[in-house]
Scaffold this motif. Structure first.
Motif, short mmCIF file in Angstrom:
data_model
loop_
_atom_site.label_atom_id
_atom_site.label_comp_id
_atom_site.label_asym_id
_atom_site.label_seq_id
_atom_site.Cartn_x
_atom_site.Cartn_y
_atom_site.Cartn_z
N PHE A 10 -10.83 -8.93 16.29
CA PHE A 10 -10.16 -8.63 15.03
C PHE A 10 -10.80 -9.36 13.85
N SER A 67 -4.37 1.31 5.59
CA SER A 67 -2.92 1.46 5.65
C SER A 67 -2.46 2.29 4.46
N THR A 97 -1.11 3.34 9.80
CA THR A 97 -2.21 2.37 9.82
C THR A 97 -3.30 2.83 10.77
N THR A 112 -9.36 -2.05 8.38
CA THR A 112 -7.98 -1.58 8.36
C THR A 112 -7.74 -0.65 7.19
N ARG A 135 -1.40 -4.38 14.83
CA ARG A 135 -2.29 -5.45 15.26
C ARG A 135 -1.65 -6.24 16.41
N GLU A 178 -12.46 -6.48 12.12
CA GLU A 178 -11.64 -5.27 12.01
C GLU A 178 -11.78 -4.61 10.64
N PRO A 220 0.32 -2.57 9.33
CA PRO A 220 -0.81 -3.20 10.02
C PRO A 220 -0.41 -4.34 10.95
N ILE A 280 -6.66 0.97 12.50
CA ILE A 280 -7.40 -0.28 12.72
C ILE A 280 -8.62 0.03 13.59
#
Length: 541
Positions: A367, A374, A62, A372, A205, A370, A201, A64
């Motif tokens: 966040f 993955s 992942t 992301t 996170r 964010e 994730p 982020i």
């Protein structure tokens, strides 16, 4: 020809052999030449044929990206740094305290930073205060600042500390191959990017959401019968931390720690003053089981509890044991200032240990903004296979075109082997520094093969197109002319790709770095070595 003469004449070829040998050792030596046993446990090391590490594109995991929550006033005139460069620490502390008090901020949500160049920044780490209110508060403290001087984000020093802490936190969690860096989004501020292979994730996170602000609080009864919670030790005052283990005295877990020598006397004296080491021994009926301490109960006796607090949440409570209490009461504990911090669950104890080792994050990540990425391990394995196939096909395609062009194995075979040597050296360098490879690096390797063969063709054409090479002097004259051409082309490539390598532009950066390294290796090592090979094959000697 003697050995000394051979070395003098073919030192470029020998240098290539040395680099290939070093690359092979870096690639295949068990555990790698720069293994860090402190980061990865022996049973967590995956047995592979090479020492290459892979990023999330080729190993799963992942990424982020998120901005930092905060407001900053940079390069302010706050009367903290004198003209001679000396820092007024009392003024700095007073301004920081005023920010907390006037804006009603929680602990850890404000800072006054003095950079190495003497510039001063004031920061708050919350989205509940407007730029106008922050500016007005600073103005009330005599700081020459207005609303336009306030911007979202934090200073460069805080971003660097964020990256170091996240990287340390990833390492302490045993996540090999993880990395953290900042990325300039060109107009939207800086994002902190965290990449961790083989992690979903939600887990990443959760690791990043924890600020990791750890306190030990004393919970005791005031003279009027009410109870209060007083911070008596912070995470910054803890020197060493060991791995969590099961507690022999409670049903939970404990994290062995050692307090910094400068903070130990104050901690010891305060607990003595509050009675924890005398009549308060063993008097704590609170419990952290269930993940939360309940302070609403009624007690048959006065409470003297030490509360473990992480990010403002009380996760465990325990009493002062007789042995620790006696050592503190006698004043000898400060000579060996170690004890245990508790946690009711193993995952909380592990996170507590990681937070104490890595330190707290200076500011929270936002966040809500964010980004992301993955990749599942199965899909990453497909990418790895396809990358290998594409790399092989590119070598075969280039080899075929070279043979069609020259139809002479004496020229074509060394050309292909020399171009392949660049890739081997690059892979060895990546294994040596433990660079996590992803698809952008694979694209860079393919580009290196193409540009490398282009340069080798220029050398071969320049040497052979003007007729038979009759002597070493003729060969060197033609080779020197060709080398000026490929040197100029290499300089152009490096200049063109340098902005991509310097700027934080995601995957483009990896492509640029590998391509530039490949061009440098080619110009400095493999192209000259190919010249030695051609000289040996085409001249009379």
């Amino acid at each position: 020809m003697g050995a000394k003469a051979f070395i003098k004449e073919y030192w470029r070829l020998l240098l290539l052999i040395v680099f290939i040998t070093a690359a092979a050792i870096a690639l295949f030596y068990p555990g790698g030449l720069m293994a860090d046993d402190a980061v990865v446990e022996d049973d967590a090391i995956e047995e592979t044929m090479t020492n290459l590490e892979y990023g999330i594109d080729l190993d799963g995991g992942t990424r982020i990206s998120a901005p930092i929550t905060g407001l900053v006033a940079e390069d302010i005139d706050a009367g903290i740094v004198d003209e001679d460069g000396s820092v007024d620490h009392d003024r700095s502390s007073a301004l920081e305290g005023a920010i907390y008090e006037e804006l009603g901020l929680e602990p850890g949500n404000a800072s006054v930073i003095v950079a190495s160049d003497g510039t001063v920044s004031a920061e708050i780490y919350t989205d509940e205060v407007s730029e106008e209110d922050f500016a007005a508060m600073l103005q009330a403290q005599g700081v020459d600042v207005d609303e336009d001087d306030i911007r979202s984000g934090v200073s460069a020093q805080t971003r660097a500390q964020m990256i170091d802490t996240i990287q340390e936190r990833v390492n302490e969690a045993g996540l090999t191959g993880g990395t953290a860096y900042e990325e300039d989004t060109l107009g939207e501020g800086y994002y902190i990017v965290t990449e961790v292979p083989d992690m979903d994730p939600e887990e990443l996170r959760e690791l990043l959401q924890e600020r990791g602000i750890v306190e030990l609080q004393a919970y005791y009864q005031e003279d009027d019968g009410s109870y209060t919670r007083e911070p008596v030790l912070t995470g910054e005052e803890i020197d060493t931390v060991d791995a969590p283990r099961s507690s022999d005295e409670t049903r939970g877990y404990e994290v062995p720690i050692e307090v910094d020598g400068s903070a130990a006397p104050g901690y010891q004296n305060r607990l003595n003053e509050l009675g924890f080491t005398s009549h308060g021994q063993g008097q704590c009926d609170l419990s952290g089981l269930g993940g939360e301490v309940n302070f609403q109960g009624e007690y048959d006796r006065p409470q003297f509890c030490l509360i473990t607090v992480v990010d403002g949440e009380a996760i465990d409570a325990h009493s002062m044991g007789p042995r620790l209490a006696d050592n503190m009461y006698s004043g000898t504990w400060e000579n060996d200032p170690s004890f245990f911090m508790g946690a009711p669950e193993l995952d909380q104890a592990q996170l507590l240990s990681v937070n104490l080792r890595a330190g707290s994050l200076p500011a929270p990540l936002d966040f809500s903004q964010e980004q992301t990425l993955s990749v599942q391990p199965a899909l990453a394995d497909q990418f790895k296979l396809y990358s290998l196939l594409i790399g092989g096909l590119s070598v075969l395609a280039v080899s075929g075109m070279v043979f069609l062009r020259y139809r002479d194995p004496k020229v074509a075979v060394p050309m292909i082997l020399t171009a392949s040597a660049e890739v081997v050296i690059l892979l060895g360098f990546a294994a040596l520094i433990r660079m996590p490879l992803d698809l952008s690096h694979v694209a860079g390797f393919i580009a290196v093969v193409g540009t490398g063969v282009d340069d080798l063709i220029i050398i071969a054409d320049e040497v052979m197109d003007e007729g038979e090479v009759s002597s070493q002097r003729v060969f060197e004259s033609r080779f020197r002319k060709a080398f000026w051409i490929i040197g100029a082309a290499a300089a152009t490539t490096i200049i063109a790709l340098s902005p991509l390598a310097v700027l934080s532009l995601g995957d483009l950066r990896g492509f640029a770095i590998i391509t530039i390294l490949g061009v440098l290796i080619g110009v400095l090592i493999t192209r000259p070595a190919y010249g030695d090979i051609l000289q040996r094959l085409l001249t009379d000697r």
